[in-house]
Motif scaffolding. Structure first.
Motif, short mmCIF file in Angstrom:
data_model
loop_
_atom_site.label_atom_id
_atom_site.label_comp_id
_atom_site.label_asym_id
_atom_site.label_seq_id
_atom_site.Cartn_x
_atom_site.Cartn_y
_atom_site.Cartn_z
N CYS A 14 -17.62 -42.33 107.19
CA CYS A 14 -16.50 -42.94 108.80
C CYS A 14 -16.67 -44.22 108.96
CB CYS A 14 -16.65 -41.89 109.64
SG CYS A 14 -15.94 -42.95 111.20
N CYS A 15 -17.61 -44.75 108.68
CA CYS A 15 -17.37 -46.57 108.98
C CYS A 15 -17.40 -47.03 108.25
CB CYS A 15 -18.70 -46.39 109.89
SG CYS A 15 -19.35 -45.48 111.37
N PHE A 45 -11.08 -41.13 104.42
CA PHE A 45 -12.15 -41.20 104.97
C PHE A 45 -12.94 -40.30 104.30
CE2 PHE A 45 -14.43 -37.22 107.42
CZ PHE A 45 -15.26 -38.04 108.21
#
Length: 72
Positions: A29-30, A24
């Motif tokens: 995050c994505c 992360f």
């Protein structure tokens, strides 16, 4: 996103303790790397560690090589 060897060391250390956290910090995050690492860590802690360290070390070196060739 890592700016130097100290950040890389911290990311790898966090990847050993909690694999998704190290990924992360490097990718966000994505990202696909984070999602895969999270899934592998839920399914088994050791596969999550192996994948996290692989992603942090191998993909980072590939990006450094690519940046070098872009500059040349």
């Amino acid at each position: 996103m890592a700016s130097g060897p100290c950040c890389s060391f911290l990311e790898i250390l966090l990847a050993i303790i909690l694999p998704p956290l190290g990924v992360f910090l490097h990718f966000g995050c994505c990202s696909m790397e984070f999602c895969i690492c999270l899934l592998l860590t839920v399914l088994g802690y050791i596969p999550g560690i192996i994948y996290a360290i692989y992603v942090l070390v191998a993909l980072d070196s590939d990006r450094r090589d690519r940046d070098y060739y872009d500059l040349a």
